[in-house]
Design a protein around this motif. Sequence first.
Motif, PDB file in Angstrom:
ATOM      1  N   ALA A  38      33.805  47.146  42.336  1.00  0.00           N
ATOM      2  CA  ALA A  38      32.526  46.886  41.670  1.00  0.00           C
ATOM      3  C   ALA A  38      31.575  48.067  41.845  1.00  0.00           C
ATOM      4  O   ALA A  38      30.870  48.458  40.907  1.00  0.00           O
ATOM      5  CB  ALA A  38      31.895  45.613  42.232  1.00  0.00           C
ATOM      6  N   LEU A  39      31.558  48.655  43.018  1.00  0.00           N
ATOM      7  CA  LEU A  39      30.689  49.813  43.264  1.00  0.00           C
ATOM      8  C   LEU A  39      31.136  51.018  42.452  1.00  0.00           C
ATOM      9  O   LEU A  39      30.314  51.746  41.889  1.00  0.00           O
ATOM     10  CB  LEU A  39      30.702  50.154  44.751  1.00  0.00           C
ATOM     11  N   ARG A  40      32.436  51.219  42.366  1.00  0.00           N
ATOM     12  CA  ARG A  40      32.951  52.341  41.583  1.00  0.00           C
ATOM     13  C   ARG A  40      32.651  52.160  40.095  1.00  0.00           C
ATOM     14  O   ARG A  40      32.415  53.143  39.378  1.00  0.00           O
ATOM     15  CB  ARG A  40      34.454  52.504  41.823  1.00  0.00           C
ATOM     16  N   ARG A  41      32.679  50.911  39.622  1.00  0.00           N
ATOM     17  CA  ARG A  41      32.320  50.656  38.206  1.00  0.00           C
ATOM     18  C   ARG A  41      30.880  51.050  37.928  1.00  0.00           C
ATOM     19  O   ARG A  41      30.531  51.380  36.794  1.00  0.00           O
ATOM     20  CB  ARG A  41      32.540  49.180  37.864  1.00  0.00           C
ATOM     21  N   LEU A  42      30.056  51.000  38.957  1.00  0.00           N
ATOM     22  CA  LEU A  42      28.649  51.386  38.808  1.00  0.00           C
ATOM     23  C   LEU A  42      28.443  52.878  39.078  1.00  0.00           C
ATOM     24  O   LEU A  42      27.315  53.332  39.260  1.00  0.00           O
ATOM     25  CB  LEU A  42      27.784  50.559  39.770  1.00  0.00           C
ATOM     26  N   ILE A 161      26.951  31.403  51.948  1.00  0.00           N
ATOM     27  CA  ILE A 161      26.109  30.727  50.943  1.00  0.00           C
ATOM     28  C   ILE A 161      26.975  30.363  49.747  1.00  0.00           C
ATOM     29  O   ILE A 161      27.842  31.112  49.330  1.00  0.00           O
ATOM     30  CB  ILE A 161      24.945  31.645  50.507  1.00  0.00           C
ATOM     31  N   ASN A 162      26.717  29.177  49.177  1.00  0.00           N
ATOM     32  CA  ASN A 162      27.573  28.626  48.133  1.00  0.00           C
ATOM     33  C   ASN A 162      27.459  29.411  46.826  1.00  0.00           C
ATOM     34  O   ASN A 162      26.525  29.243  46.060  1.00  0.00           O
ATOM     35  CB  ASN A 162      27.214  27.159  47.890  1.00  0.00           C
ATOM     36  N   ARG A 163      28.407  30.294  46.596  1.00  0.00           N
ATOM     37  CA  ARG A 163      28.529  31.027  45.342  1.00  0.00           C
ATOM     38  C   ARG A 163      29.964  31.548  45.266  1.00  0.00           C
ATOM     39  O   ARG A 163      30.647  31.641  46.283  1.00  0.00           O
ATOM     40  CB  ARG A 163      27.524  32.188  45.252  1.00  0.00           C
ATOM     41  N   THR A 164      30.405  31.870  44.065  1.00  0.00           N
ATOM     42  CA  THR A 164      31.776  32.376  43.935  1.00  0.00           C
ATOM     43  C   THR A 164      31.843  33.789  44.492  1.00  0.00           C
ATOM     44  O   THR A 164      30.841  34.506  44.547  1.00  0.00           O
ATOM     45  CB  THR A 164      32.228  32.392  42.469  1.00  0.00           C
ATOM     46  N   GLU A 165      33.043  34.189  44.884  1.00  0.00           N
ATOM     47  CA  GLU A 165      33.226  35.523  45.428  1.00  0.00           C
ATOM     48  C   GLU A 165      32.917  36.589  44.382  1.00  0.00           C
ATOM     49  O   GLU A 165      32.363  37.641  44.700  1.00  0.00           O
ATOM     50  CB  GLU A 165      34.654  35.680  45.947  1.00  0.00           C
ATOM     51  N   ALA A 166      33.268  36.307  43.134  1.00  0.00           N
ATOM     52  CA  ALA A 166      33.001  37.259  42.057  1.00  0.00           C
ATOM     53  C   ALA A 166      31.495  37.485  41.898  1.00  0.00           C
ATOM     54  O   ALA A 166      31.037  38.630  41.746  1.00  0.00           O
ATOM     55  CB  ALA A 166      33.601  36.753  40.748  1.00  0.00           C
ATOM     56  N   GLU A 167      30.722  36.388  41.941  1.00  0.00           N
ATOM     57  CA  GLU A 167      29.267  36.502  41.832  1.00  0.00           C
ATOM     58  C   GLU A 167      28.704  37.281  43.015  1.00  0.00           C
ATOM     59  O   GLU A 167      27.830  38.142  42.850  1.00  0.00           O
ATOM     60  CB  GLU A 167      28.632  35.108  41.787  1.00  0.00           C
ATOM     61  N   LEU A 168      29.218  36.986  44.199  1.00  0.00           N
ATOM     62  CA  LEU A 168      28.743  37.637  45.414  1.00  0.00           C
ATOM     63  C   LEU A 168      28.986  39.144  45.369  1.00  0.00           C
ATOM     64  O   LEU A 168      28.103  39.943  45.688  1.00  0.00           O
ATOM     65  CB  LEU A 168      29.441  37.029  46.628  1.00  0.00           C
ATOM     66  N   ILE A 172      26.036  41.991  45.472  1.00  0.00           N
ATOM     67  CA  ILE A 172      25.984  43.013  46.524  1.00  0.00           C
ATOM     68  C   ILE A 172      26.022  44.410  45.904  1.00  0.00           C
ATOM     69  O   ILE A 172      25.277  45.307  46.310  1.00  0.00           O
ATOM     70  CB  ILE A 172      27.148  42.839  47.519  1.00  0.00           C
ATOM     71  N   ALA A 173      26.869  44.598  44.906  1.00  0.00           N
ATOM     72  CA  ALA A 173      26.979  45.901  44.240  1.00  0.00           C
ATOM     73  C   ALA A 173      25.654  46.298  43.592  1.00  0.00           C
ATOM     74  O   ALA A 173      25.218  47.458  43.703  1.00  0.00           O
ATOM     75  CB  ALA A 173      28.097  45.864  43.198  1.00  0.00           C
ATOM     76  N   MET A 174      24.997  45.343  42.956  1.00  0.00           N
ATOM     77  CA  MET A 174      23.706  45.635  42.323  1.00  0.00           C
ATOM     78  C   MET A 174      22.634  45.913  43.384  1.00  0.00           C
ATOM     79  O   MET A 174      21.729  46.723  43.169  1.00  0.00           O
ATOM     80  CB  MET A 174      23.282  44.472  41.425  1.00  0.00           C
ATOM     81  N   ASP A 175      22.731  45.233  44.526  1.00  0.00           N
ATOM     82  CA  ASP A 175      21.794  45.467  45.626  1.00  0.00           C
ATOM     83  C   ASP A 175      21.954  46.884  46.149  1.00  0.00           C
ATOM     84  O   ASP A 175      20.972  47.585  46.432  1.00  0.00           O
ATOM     85  CB  ASP A 175      22.055  44.446  46.738  1.00  0.00           C
ATOM     86  N   VAL A 176      23.195  47.331  46.278  1.00  0.00           N
ATOM     87  CA  VAL A 176      23.466  48.707  46.717  1.00  0.00           C
ATOM     88  C   VAL A 176      22.879  49.698  45.724  1.00  0.00           C
ATOM     89  O   VAL A 176      22.227  50.685  46.106  1.00  0.00           O
ATOM     90  CB  VAL A 176      24.986  48.938  46.872  1.00  0.00           C
ATOM     91  N   LEU A 177      23.089  49.437  44.448  1.00  0.00           N
ATOM     92  CA  LEU A 177      22.571  50.321  43.396  1.00  0.00           C
ATOM     93  C   LEU A 177      21.056  50.447  43.510  1.00  0.00           C
ATOM     94  O   LEU A 177      20.493  51.547  43.423  1.00  0.00           O
ATOM     95  CB  LEU A 177      22.957  49.771  42.022  1.00  0.00           C
ATOM     96  N   GLN A 178      20.390  49.317  43.725  1.00  0.00           N
ATOM     97  CA  GLN A 178      18.929  49.314  43.828  1.00  0.00           C
ATOM     98  C   GLN A 178      18.469  50.047  45.089  1.00  0.00           C
ATOM     99  O   GLN A 178      17.503  50.816  45.046  1.00  0.00           O
ATOM    100  CB  GLN A 178      18.405  47.876  43.848  1.00  0.00           C
ATOM    101  N   LYS A 179      19.165  49.816  46.193  1.00  0.00           N
ATOM    102  CA  LYS A 179      18.780  50.468  47.450  1.00  0.00           C
ATOM    103  C   LYS A 179      18.969  51.984  47.378  1.00  0.00           C
ATOM    104  O   LYS A 179      18.277  52.737  48.064  1.00  0.00           O
ATOM    105  CB  LYS A 179      19.582  49.884  48.613  1.00  0.00           C
ATOM    106  N   LEU A 180      19.927  52.420  46.582  1.00  0.00           N
ATOM    107  CA  LEU A 180      20.134  53.859  46.379  1.00  0.00           C
ATOM    108  C   LEU A 180      19.154  54.433  45.358  1.00  0.00           C
ATOM    109  O   LEU A 180      19.202  55.621  45.045  1.00  0.00           O
ATOM    110  CB  LEU A 180      21.571  54.121  45.917  1.00  0.00           C
TER     111      LEU A 180
END
Length: 257
Positions: A38-42, A161-168, A172-180
């Motif tokens: 997911a990170l590499r796709r971004l 926390i109740n969510r699918t692994e795909a959503e998680l 997380i990938a979008m959070d990394v993008l924002q933090k960078l």
Amino acid sequence: MIRIGKFHKRVLYEEKERKTFRYPDSSRKTFTSHLNSALRRLDIKTYIDDNLERGDEISQALLKAIDEAKLFVIVFSKNYATSKWCLDEVVKILECRKNKRQIILPVFYEVDPFHVRHQLGSYAEAFVKHEQRFESTMNIVQKWRDALGEEANHSGWDCSINRTEAELVEEIAMDVLQKLNRVYVGDLDHQITKLEQLAQLQLQYYKSIDTYENQISHEATVQCITELKMKRSIRMLRLTREMLSYMEDSEAYEKLF
């Protein structure tokens, strides 16, 4: 570049002659690999050391990656603390961060964050074995404890926390993008490229068959390209709906978001 701490294989030691038995952590090839993809796709450059357990010391390649990284994603699993290499890595990350102030993002996968911070549960069991093995150098064990406590104290992601692994993984990938402090426009670039190719083909084809319908079709493609380029610019400039609220009544407004 960001550094992703992967799920390492559990390593068991016998007394006298040291023998190593490796039991693959089932999540290493699922969650962590999916997050890395997911990170590499971004378009985020990542580094995972697959040779971490082949020597007694952290490799020079890994030390270089830690030094150059802007952000560390540390995935804490149930068996994380059983690995000496994982614990050495968190110590090195903290040492490097003191000078460069890199971002640390812990991810707690199938483990209670409280257990990681205070070495309870499976982490307590792991440290009992470490204390037995490193009885003569307890300062090393204490460094590991301190590093885990400090790194697990950073704001991160609790995977219970109740969510699918795909959503998680995507969150997380979008959070990394924002933090960078980066913006991803690769999806729009891909669409724009395809439509530009289509527009060229339409133009070539319609020159030989010049009809009103063909002209309208080509103009529609060009219009779509223009809208996508505008959308790309808005994303790059980080413009929000509120910033463009003056456009709410216009026909183009909804197409931009």
